[in-house]
Enzyme design. Structure first.
Site, PDB file in Angstrom:
ATOM      1  N   SER A 238     -24.793   2.696  22.163  1.00 34.11           N
ATOM      2  CA  SER A 238     -25.731   3.579  21.484  1.00 34.11           C
ATOM      3  C   SER A 238     -27.107   2.939  21.512  1.00 34.11           C
ATOM      4  O   SER A 238     -27.278   1.819  21.992  1.00 34.11           O
ATOM      5  CB  SER A 238     -25.284   3.798  20.038  1.00 34.11           C
ATOM      6  OG  SER A 238     -25.472   2.605  19.313  1.00 34.11           O
ATOM      7  N   LYS A 239     -28.053   3.705  20.984  1.00 32.98           N
ATOM      8  CA  LYS A 239     -29.452   3.283  21.021  1.00 32.98           C
ATOM      9  C   LYS A 239     -29.675   1.852  20.553  1.00 32.98           C
ATOM     10  O   LYS A 239     -30.542   1.162  21.056  1.00 32.98           O
ATOM     11  CB  LYS A 239     -30.278   4.210  20.123  1.00 32.98           C
ATOM     12  CG  LYS A 239     -30.829   5.405  20.886  1.00 32.98           C
ATOM     13  CD  LYS A 239     -31.817   6.150  20.020  1.00 32.98           C
ATOM     14  CE  LYS A 239     -31.062   7.104  19.134  1.00 32.98           C
ATOM     15  NZ  LYS A 239     -31.677   8.182  18.514  1.00 32.98           N
ATOM     16  N   ARG A 240     -28.881   1.457  19.577  1.00 33.22           N
ATOM     17  CA  ARG A 240     -29.169   0.120  19.050  1.00 33.22           C
ATOM     18  C   ARG A 240     -28.816  -0.991  20.036  1.00 33.22           C
ATOM     19  O   ARG A 240     -29.243  -2.126  19.888  1.00 33.22           O
ATOM     20  CB  ARG A 240     -28.532  -0.051  17.672  1.00 33.22           C
ATOM     21  CG  ARG A 240     -27.160  -0.523  17.644  1.00 33.22           C
ATOM     22  CD  ARG A 240     -26.503  -0.306  16.302  1.00 33.22           C
ATOM     23  NE  ARG A 240     -25.116  -0.033  16.528  1.00 33.22           N
ATOM     24  CZ  ARG A 240     -24.233  -0.969  16.859  1.00 33.22           C
ATOM     25  NH1 ARG A 240     -24.591  -2.224  16.953  1.00 33.22           N
ATOM     26  NH2 ARG A 240     -22.982  -0.648  17.105  1.00 33.22           N
TER      27      ARG A 240
END
Ligand code: GLU
Length: 470
Positions: A238-240
């Site tokens: 994911s984005k993180r």
């Protein structure tokens, strides 16, 4: 019949690299078999679908070179067809109207959860003789109540689900709009998709869909469910973890060839081969060889592949992508050396095209001032002599090739009886403004004669000023 595969993204965000990998697998299967690859945009979720996201999908697919043979189809343009098939199922008694209120269903679910049983619709409206009036019903699929749904998954192997696990799925909402599991079946049936390969988050939908195929008298496609991509910590990517959108990778300076090669190897292998040309991927890829265990994204390996492709692809091909980064940074490639020449020199020195554009700015634009540290160290009064000697020779230099320029620098160092570094470093700071640049002969070559002479003169002025101040 040859293979027909499809990629069917929902346009509710970026084209995620996980989706792109699924698309790549489907594309490779079709290309391997001389078959057909279909693009279908599943935009029935009107609230979450956006035109920007549709565009991101089309852009991402194009950038990755995953061309489709049919489509893009849009589910929102097929509502009449879904209504027609719903009506057929109703007419044949394979679907029925359900009038149960939200409240009743909530109560039912809560009760089942309290009793520790799996929440499912209890079939109250299955055999309704006199339907209530004044309620707009949903349409439910009449799922078989016994037997098992069994399929040979191309990735997971044999999967068997008991029909007692499945309930009567809503296929049309009160306003008539169709639901996901139903539209997918109608589309895959109408588009004669032979192989459905998708993320394993859909695995629970598959037995329901198979039952609908059977009710429609349609042949069931072959299914393959690929594992999702994880981040380095083992959680879903994911984005993180970093960039997740395909076009973000373009923006960061990756070549599509590198990302594609990276993605194909994520969960699939052929011996210990790491680098695959497009043709090799097409020839060698097989969905049966995809690992059923999820693989983690490895940014270092992507960097390695990117560098490999920057070095080894024809420079013209890399240049087309580099030009995009020049434009993004506002650098005009017409103001300096040919991008193909630049790539030959810089490909070994950087990890991405974005970085290449940034460190190459000096060949296209003048810099404001010398880096103070580099100037202090390398543009001292003593360098006036070698810089003067270089200037004199370079002014008359006719052959501006790296080899000839190499000779000039050597000749000056020999003439002044100093080491190469004593000539090269001041020259480098004069040309680049900093103590970091490609090999000095290549730096001179890329700067071009006029710009080099001008910059050496400027450095000499700087040195003279320092001498005067001392
Ligand atoms: N539209 C679904 C998704 O984006 C995929 C459906 C499918 O491949 O069957 O998750």
């Amino acid at each position: 019949m040859t293979m027909r595969t499809r990629f069917a993204p929902s346009p509710t965000g970026l084209l995620h690299v996980g989706g792109a990998r699924t698309a790549l697998f489907c594309w490779l299967m079709a290309r391997h078999d001389g078959g057909t690859f279909i693009l279908r945009i599943e935009d029935t979720d009107l609230e979450r679908s956006t035109p920007e996201s549709v565009q991101a999908i089309l852009d991402g697919m194009q950038w990755l070179g995953l061309d489709h043979d049919e489509g893009p189809f849009y589910q929102t343009q097929r509502f009449d067809r879904y209504a027609e098939v719903t009506q057929t199922l109703l007419d044949e008694g394979k679907a029925y109207h359900c009038y149960c209120s939200k409240e009743r269903l909530t109560e039912l679910r809560e009760g089942q959860m309290k009793d520790g049983v799996k929440p499912r619709y209890d079939g109250r409206c299955r055999g309704l003789d006199t339907p209530p009036t004044g309620i707009r019903p949903v349409v439910r699929f009449r799922n078989p109540q016994d037997g098992d749904v069994v399929w040979e998954d191309l990735v997971r192997g044999r999967i068997s689900i008991s029909n007692t696990e499945l309930d009567d799925l809503v296929i049309a909402r009160p306003d008539g709009s169709p639901t996901y599991n139903f539209t997918v079946v109608v589309d895959d049936m109408d588009m004669q998709v032979s192989h459905v390969v998708r993320g394993d988050d859909h695995i629970n939908n598959t037995p329901r869909q198979i039952n609908i195929y059977r009710a429609l008298g349609a042949e069931t496609p072959v299914f393959g469910h690929v594992p999702m991509i994880l981040g380095e910590d083992g959680a879903r990517l994911s984005k993180r973890h970093g960039a997740v959108g395909v076009m973000q990778y373009r923006d960061l300076g990756y070549l599509p060839q590198a990302l594609r090669n990276y993605l194909v190897r994520l969960g699939w292998s052929h011996g210990d081969q790491e680098v695959f040309s497009t043709q090799e991927m097409i020839d060698l890829f097989s969905i049966e060889d995809v690992n059923r265990k999820a693989a983690a994204f490895d940014y270092d390996k992507l960097d390695w592949l990117n560098q490999h492709y920057m070095r080894s692809l024809p420079a013209e091909e890399v240049a087309a992508h580099l030009a995009w980064h020049f434009e993004a940074l506002g650098i005009d490639p017409a103001d300096g050396p040919a991008l193909t020449d630049l790539i030959g020199v810089q490909a070994d020195r950087v990890k991405t095209l974005a970085e290449m554009a940034e460190v190459s700015r000096m060949f296209y634009e003048d810099f404001d001032q010398f880096d103070p540290g580099a100037a202090k160290k390398h543009l001292r009064p003593v360098v006036a002599e070698p810089l003067q000697a270089l200037l004199a020779r370079l002014e008359d230099q006719v052959d501006w090739s790296p080899e000839a320029l190499h000779e000039v620098i050597h000749a000056v160092a020999a003439e002044l009886e100093v080491g190469m570094g004593k000539v090269a470093q001041p020259l480098r700071v004069a040309l680049a403004g900093t103590a970091v640049s490609p090999a000095i002969d290549k730096t001179l070559w890329l700067c071009g004669q006029e710009r080099s002479l001008q910059r050496i003169r400027r450095a000499l002025d700087f040195v003279a000023m320092r001498a005067a101040e001392a």
